[in-house]
Design a protein around this motif. Structure first.
Motif, short mmCIF file in Angstrom:
data_model
loop_
_atom_site.label_atom_id
_atom_site.label_comp_id
_atom_site.label_asym_id
_atom_site.label_seq_id
_atom_site.Cartn_x
_atom_site.Cartn_y
_atom_site.Cartn_z
N THR A 1 0.66 -1.19 -0.07
CA THR A 1 0.02 0.08 0.06
C THR A 1 0.70 1.15 0.00
N ARG B 1 -10.39 -3.52 1.33
CA ARG B 1 -9.39 -4.23 0.66
C ARG B 1 -9.72 -4.40 -0.78
N ASN C 1 -8.20 -1.26 -2.59
CA ASN C 1 -7.00 -1.09 -2.92
C ASN C 1 -6.11 -2.26 -3.28
N MET D 1 -3.59 3.38 2.95
CA MET D 1 -4.44 2.72 3.73
C MET D 1 -3.91 2.28 5.10
N PHE E 1 -4.24 0.29 8.89
CA PHE E 1 -4.53 -1.15 9.12
C PHE E 1 -5.09 -1.12 10.52
#
Ligand code: ADP
Ligand code: MG
Lengths: 252, 246
Positions: A156, B49, B52, B85, B87
């Motif tokens: 990412t 999820r 991306n 992102m 998490f």
């Protein structure tokens, strides 16, 4: 069992006193001829170390190349890994050595290539391939032990596959990989003795040659075993040092 | 014409036989903040999820800035450069310092010089209120600090959209607000955000759109005002009454 353990040194001692069975004189370094023999035997050490080291380095590179497809999400790549590992693991070292040394040059010839394989490289190639199946599994286990979130986080922030491996996964996995990899080096050193059968002048070959001229197999092979023992003990000490360091790193 | 920042049209996904996402339609406009809530296992993480491409959807279309996501590596690269992102488990790189965590992406993926990347990193560490922790390892920080580092790490890539997957669920209660504060500031600065969270106070404050998911479906969607005061579906009403009780 304990009794048996006692008997061995007693036998050795007995051998020293009665020259009927034991003849330590062949490798007695205090005599001229004994010292010559010992030097002859030990002079194979360098070849053993060279073969083992080069094979280990090649196996470390090859093992990683085999392990990576095994970690792919694509089934086809995982198959490539499985087939290589299962196949290579199944072949005994000696037949593989014969195949590489006597067979591979013919394969090369039929392709119009003139690549001779000498005992030195024949032994290295065989040891490296044989060992790579094991190093591949070590890599795979080490890399799989790194949580999936690490790879995802790397993705990412835009890292590609190679960058993710190089900067995120492998630096963490190396702590789990290095100690078993170093242990694997012991396997290579011991297996390098097979190189003697294709004429490589390493420790075992030297011992065989001396046995033929001196006809004192018991003494000479005893010394041979101790030569390997010393090599392996040095490596083991290195592995333990490495394990301690890696452990300390992990805690720090 | 202003294109939607993110658009999901008829997205379906299966894990084996399990139909985890059922016909998901969702539009996030530039600058919008969308909050997704719903019971555990309802597919919230999977939606995020898929956006991306950490998971692949099997049916329907996902567009980011008008670019449709396909298997083409180029489209994945586009996503990675535009969508950040955060998490639940932070996923900081434990073998690197905080500063190195922040500069890795800009240097390796963006080709910035070390100096430029470090300047940027320090700027964003400032923004998440931890300017003095740059040389520490993640493990030396509290959970709240780690999550703020993770937010800064995403910001260093200067994404157009930030996705959050339960960013405060792994935190001790006393650390939740320091992370939410940073997120509110980001929202006020105009960042486009998709946030999976059960922090309804946060949702009330920043959300432009609320989404309630259950069993792989978007059951209810609406402006927070109506969403909280007058939920249409029974499932949503029940869920809200449960989490708003405490
Ligand atoms: N990789 C996976 N393989 C199989 N099932 C999965 C996987 N990831 C999630 N699931 C299942 O999909 C459902 C939705 O998961 P998730 O999106 O994580 O839900 P939520 O974030 O709303 O709790 C759950 O039932 C979960 O068990
Ligand atoms: Mg989730």
């Amino acid at each position: 069992m304990k009794k048996l353990l006692l008997i061995v040194p007693l036998l050795l001692l007995a051998g020293c006193s009665s020259s009927q069975t034991w003849g330590w004189y062949v490798i007695d370094p205090t005599t001229q001829s004994g010292w010559t023999n010992v030097k002859f035997l030990i002079s194979g050490m360098w070849a053993t170390i060279q073969i083992s080291l080069i094979a280990a380095v090649l196996s470390i590179v090859l093992g990683l190349m085999v392990a990576l497809p095994g970690l792919s999400e694509k089934r086809g790549w995982r198959w490539v890994n499985r087939i290589y590992v299962e196949f290579v693991r199944a072949i005994p070292l000696l037949p593989m050595l014969f195949w590489v040394f006597y067979g591979l040059p013919i394969v090369f010839q039929s392709m119009g290539l003139n690549i001779p394989i000498d005992p030195f490289w024949g032994a290295i190639i065989t040891l490296a391939i044989s060992d790579s199946a094991f190093t591949a599994e070590i890599y795979r286990a080490g890399i799989q032990s790194i949580a999936r979130g690490q790879r995802e986080a790397a993705q990412t922030i835009g890292l590609n596959y190679v960058q993710t491996m190089r900067y995120v996964i492998l630096p963490q996995a190396i702590r789990r990989i290095l100690p078993p990899l170093a242990n694997q080096f012991i396997y290579i050193v011991k297996m390098s003795a097979f190189a003697s059968v294709i004429g490589m002048q390493e420790l075992t070959r030297r011992a065989n040659e001396l046995v033929v001229t001196e006809y004192r197999p018991l003494e000479i092979y005893t010394l041979l075993i101790f030569e390997y023992l010393i090599l392996v003990l040095i490596i083991s000490a290195g592995v333990r040092w490495l394990e301690r360091r890696m452990g300390a790193d992990e805690r720090g | 014409m202003s294109e939607a920042a993110i658009e999901l049209a008829g997205v379906n996904k299966w894990f084996g036989d399990f139909h985890v996402l059922k016909d998901i339609n969702l539009t996030v406009n530039a600058g919008e903040k969308v909050v997704i809530c719903g019971p555990s296992g309802s597919g919230k993480s999977t939606v995020v999820r898929c956006i991306n491409q950490l998971e692949k959807h099997q049916k329907g279309a996902i567009r980011v800035d008008g670019v449709e996501l396909t298997d083409d590596p180029k489209s994945v690269a586009t996503i990675r450069s535009e969508v950040g992102m955060v998490f639940q488990q932070f996923n900081l790189f434990p073998h690197l310092t905080v500063l190195e965590n922040l500069t890795l992406g800009p240097i390796k993926a963006r080709g910035l010089s070390r100096k430029e990347a470090e300047e940027k990193a320090r700027h964003y560490l400032d923004r998440v209120h931890i300017p003095d922790q740059a040389d520490k390892r993640p493990i030396q920080l509290s959970g709240g600090q780690q999550q703020r580092v993770a937010i800064a790490r995403s910001l260093c890539m200067e994404p157009r959209v930030l996705l959050f997957d339960e960013p405060t669920s792994a935190l001790d209660p006393e650390m939740i607000s320091e992370v939410l504060d940073v997120m509110v500031e980001l929202a006020q600065e105009g960042m486009t955000m998709v946030v999976v969270t059960h922090e309804m106070g946060f949702a009330r404050k920043v959300a432009d759109k609320m989404i309630f998911m259950d069993a792989g479906e978007i059951v209810e969607e609406g402006h927070p005002e109506h969403f909280f005061t007058n939920p249409q579906s029974e499932r949503c009403r029940k869920f809200l009454s449960q989490i708003l009780q405490h």
